[in-house]
Design a protein around this motif. Structure first.
Motif, short mmCIF file in Angstrom:
data_model
loop_
_atom_site.label_atom_id
_atom_site.label_comp_id
_atom_site.label_asym_id
_atom_site.label_seq_id
_atom_site.Cartn_x
_atom_site.Cartn_y
_atom_site.Cartn_z
N MET A 31 0.80 -1.29 -0.05
CA MET A 31 -0.02 0.01 0.20
C MET A 31 1.05 1.46 -0.02
SD MET A 31 -2.94 -1.13 2.96
CE MET A 31 -3.57 0.41 2.91
N GLY A 32 1.95 1.24 0.84
CA GLY A 32 2.98 2.41 0.86
C GLY A 32 3.50 2.58 -0.39
N VAL A 33 4.03 1.52 -0.93
CA VAL A 33 4.65 1.70 -2.40
C VAL A 33 3.72 2.27 -3.38
CG1 VAL A 33 5.68 0.27 -4.34
CG2 VAL A 33 6.08 -0.19 -1.89
N VAL A 34 2.40 1.69 -3.46
CA VAL A 34 1.52 2.39 -4.35
C VAL A 34 1.28 3.83 -4.00
CG1 VAL A 34 -0.98 2.47 -5.10
CG2 VAL A 34 0.37 0.15 -4.75
N LEU A 35 1.26 4.17 -2.77
CA LEU A 35 0.85 5.54 -2.42
C LEU A 35 1.97 6.59 -2.73
CD1 LEU A 35 -0.74 7.75 -0.98
CD2 LEU A 35 -0.13 6.78 1.05
N THR A 36 3.26 6.00 -2.45
CA THR A 36 4.40 6.77 -2.90
C THR A 36 4.67 7.05 -4.31
OG1 THR A 36 5.75 5.88 -0.94
CG2 THR A 36 7.13 6.81 -2.75
N ARG A 37 4.20 5.98 -4.96
CA ARG A 37 4.69 6.08 -6.74
C ARG A 37 3.33 6.77 -7.38
NH1 ARG A 37 6.95 0.25 -8.56
NH2 ARG A 37 8.98 0.37 -7.62
N ALA B 221 -6.16 4.54 -4.53
CA ALA B 221 -5.37 3.45 -5.21
C ALA B 221 -4.55 2.30 -4.25
CB ALA B 221 -4.34 3.65 -5.96
N ALA B 222 -4.16 2.95 -3.13
CA ALA B 222 -3.41 2.29 -2.25
C ALA B 222 -4.62 1.26 -1.64
CB ALA B 222 -2.84 3.13 -1.03
N ARG C 223 -5.89 25.54 -1.12
CA ARG C 223 -5.06 26.19 -2.15
C ARG C 223 -4.52 25.55 -3.38
NH1 ARG C 223 -4.30 27.59 3.01
NH2 ARG C 223 -4.65 29.96 3.51
N THR C 224 -4.33 24.40 -3.08
CA THR C 224 -3.68 23.43 -4.26
C THR C 224 -4.59 22.35 -4.57
OG1 THR C 224 -2.48 22.21 -2.73
CG2 THR C 224 -1.33 24.08 -3.48
N PRO C 225 -5.83 22.57 -5.18
CA PRO C 225 -6.64 21.31 -5.56
C PRO C 225 -6.40 20.33 -6.55
CG PRO C 225 -7.55 23.61 -6.70
CD PRO C 225 -6.24 23.89 -5.73
N ASP C 226 -5.45 20.62 -7.55
CA ASP C 226 -5.14 19.71 -8.37
C ASP C 226 -4.21 18.73 -7.78
OD1 ASP C 226 -6.53 20.76 -10.50
OD2 ASP C 226 -4.96 22.02 -11.34
N GLU C 227 -3.43 18.89 -6.95
CA GLU C 227 -2.28 18.23 -5.98
C GLU C 227 -3.33 17.49 -4.92
OE1 GLU C 227 2.00 19.14 -4.79
OE2 GLU C 227 0.67 19.73 -3.03
N ARG C 228 -4.19 18.01 -4.52
CA ARG C 228 -5.27 17.24 -3.35
C ARG C 228 -5.83 16.25 -4.15
NH1 ARG C 228 -2.13 19.82 -1.46
NH2 ARG C 228 -1.32 17.82 -1.49
N ARG C 229 -6.29 16.54 -5.39
CA ARG C 229 -7.15 15.58 -6.16
C ARG C 229 -6.17 14.34 -6.42
NH1 ARG C 229 -11.51 16.11 -9.25
NH2 ARG C 229 -11.23 18.38 -9.39
N GLY C 230 -4.86 14.69 -6.96
CA GLY C 230 -4.03 13.66 -7.24
C GLY C 230 -3.67 12.72 -5.99
N ASP C 231 -3.38 13.28 -4.72
CA ASP C 231 -2.96 12.61 -3.50
C ASP C 231 -4.09 11.76 -3.09
OD1 ASP C 231 -0.39 13.48 -3.72
OD2 ASP C 231 -0.54 15.16 -2.17
N LEU C 232 -5.36 12.33 -3.09
CA LEU C 232 -6.43 11.53 -2.85
C LEU C 232 -6.77 10.11 -3.71
CD1 LEU C 232 -9.19 14.58 -1.99
CD2 LEU C 232 -7.95 12.62 -0.35
N ALA C 233 -6.62 10.67 -4.93
CA ALA C 233 -6.56 9.29 -5.86
C ALA C 233 -5.61 8.41 -5.50
CB ALA C 233 -6.56 10.00 -7.26
N ALA C 234 -4.37 8.68 -5.14
CA ALA C 234 -3.19 7.94 -4.86
C ALA C 234 -3.80 7.06 -3.47
CB ALA C 234 -1.92 8.41 -4.52
N GLN C 235 -4.22 7.70 -2.55
CA GLN C 235 -4.79 6.91 -1.37
C GLN C 235 -6.05 6.08 -1.53
OE1 GLN C 235 -4.92 11.02 1.02
NE2 GLN C 235 -5.04 9.28 2.53
#
Length: 349
Positions: A24-30, A191-192, A177-189
């Motif tokens: 899970m951590g590897v997926v989240l990192t990548r 996926a994990a 303040r950074t919605p695109d980055e937040r969207r991407g990080d939530l998607a990574a979570q």
């Protein structure tokens, strides 16, 4: 299949379940977008059984891993039912979170056995997002109440039956303040957690659900035995200590943190009675953070290869009086407490 638990089979299951959390951590990192998660790796991953008991975790952030059981408990308490494809999000410090930048995503793990889907547990990961709104960029201000620190997310279904809750996601992203980055990080979570569900399906397909359940119960019992054995090496008695934070960020008054540890046989009582009342600044913590620090201190005494799960917590009782700096009442600010005060609590222990 024979459900007999042997030392060899127990180690195989321990390693297998830990590997799920590590993957899970590897997926989240990548998959993540932000340097805070991808490079600084400020996240943690764990899996829980259907009762909300921690059964395996990766070697990530201690203050996350000791607190995530409270997040899973909050999710279970908030919903009557779960369905395949649900994902619960939360960051509310007073409902299982730690501080607002740490957003936890929890996925009920359903496995298919024949024509039926069985809930076997929960995958959870917590990641520190670089901004969740609030009065200053980075969402780590010198605040006097939690409302100044960012958007507060109680346990809500960010995904439901496999479909994203776009209205909720839009609301969250509109407040950062950074919605695109937040969207991407939530998607990574997301996926994990989905990775964990796939791996648990493979485990059940290979060994069967009853075999998994038997080994989970024994892993928890084994961790408890090791913890009790470790505590028994400490002489029975009452141990006290007080240390201080320099101030709360709004004045120059020291903030005392007091602990009384009572060792009796194979049990440990950690009592923070006598610590400072909650303060105006945001060096307050919530109870889950005080528990995390306490569990971490005990874990440091144990063998390196001891499993860390629900059984590790069983012999340790933590008393953190409400309204104190180690268990503040809302709407106290807590952003810095998760960072600064958690470490000072560990020093005291």
């Amino acid at each position: 299949m024979n459900n007999t638990v042997t030392p060899i089979s127990l180690e195989i299951f321990r390693s297998t379940l830990t590997a799920v959390a590590e993957e899970m951590g590897v997926v989240l990192t990548r998959s993540s977008y932000s340097p805070n998660i991808k490079e600084r790796r400020d996240f943690s991953c764990a899996i829980f059984d259907a009762r909300g008991r921690l059964i395996a975790q990766a070697a990530h952030i201690p203050v996350h891993l000791g607190a995530m059981p409270d997040s899973v408990a909050a999710a279970i308490d908030s919903f009557d039912t779960f369905a395949p494809g649900d994902i619960i999000a939360l960051n509310d410090p007073f409902l299982g979170g730690s501080h607002l930048p740490d957003i936890t995503l929890i996925a009920p793990m359903f496995v298919q056995i024949g024509d039926e889907a069985h809930l076997i547990g929960f995958a959870a990961n917590r990641a520190h997002h670089a901004d969740v709104g609030g009065m200053s960029a980075g969402s780590m201000p010198v605040a006097t109440e939690v409302y100044q620190e960012g958007v507060i997310i109680p346990p809500v279904k960010l995904w439901e039956t496999g479909q994203p809750n776009n209205a909720l996601l839009t609301l969250i992203l509109r407040n950062v303040r950074t919605p695109d980055e937040r969207r991407g990080d939530l998607a990574a979570q997301v996926a994990a957690n989905r990775t964990a569900t796939r791996r648990m399906q493979e485990i059940v397909d290979r060994w069967g659900l009853s075999m998994l359940d038997a080994h989970v119960d024994e892993l928890i019992a084994y961790a408890e035995r090791i913890t009790r054995s470790t505590i028994e090496e400490i002489p029975d008695g009452i141990y006290r200590f007080t240390d201080y934070l320099d101030d709360d960020g709004t004045n120059d008054e020291p903030v005392p943190i007091t602990v009384t540890i009572t060792v009796r046989g194979s049990t440990l009582l950690v009592d923070f009675t006598g610590s400072s009342p909650q303060v105006r600044g945001n060096v307050n913590t919530v109870a889950s953070v005080a528990k995390s620090a306490s569990y971490y201190a005990v874990r440091c005494l144990m063998p390196d290869d001891a499993p860390m799960n629900h059984g590790t917590f069983a012999p340790v009782t933590v008393i953190a009086p409400q309204g104190t700096v180690v268990n503040a009442r809302p709407p106290a600010g807590v952003a810095q407490g998760n960072v600064e005060t958690s470490q000072r609590i560990t020093d005291v222990l």
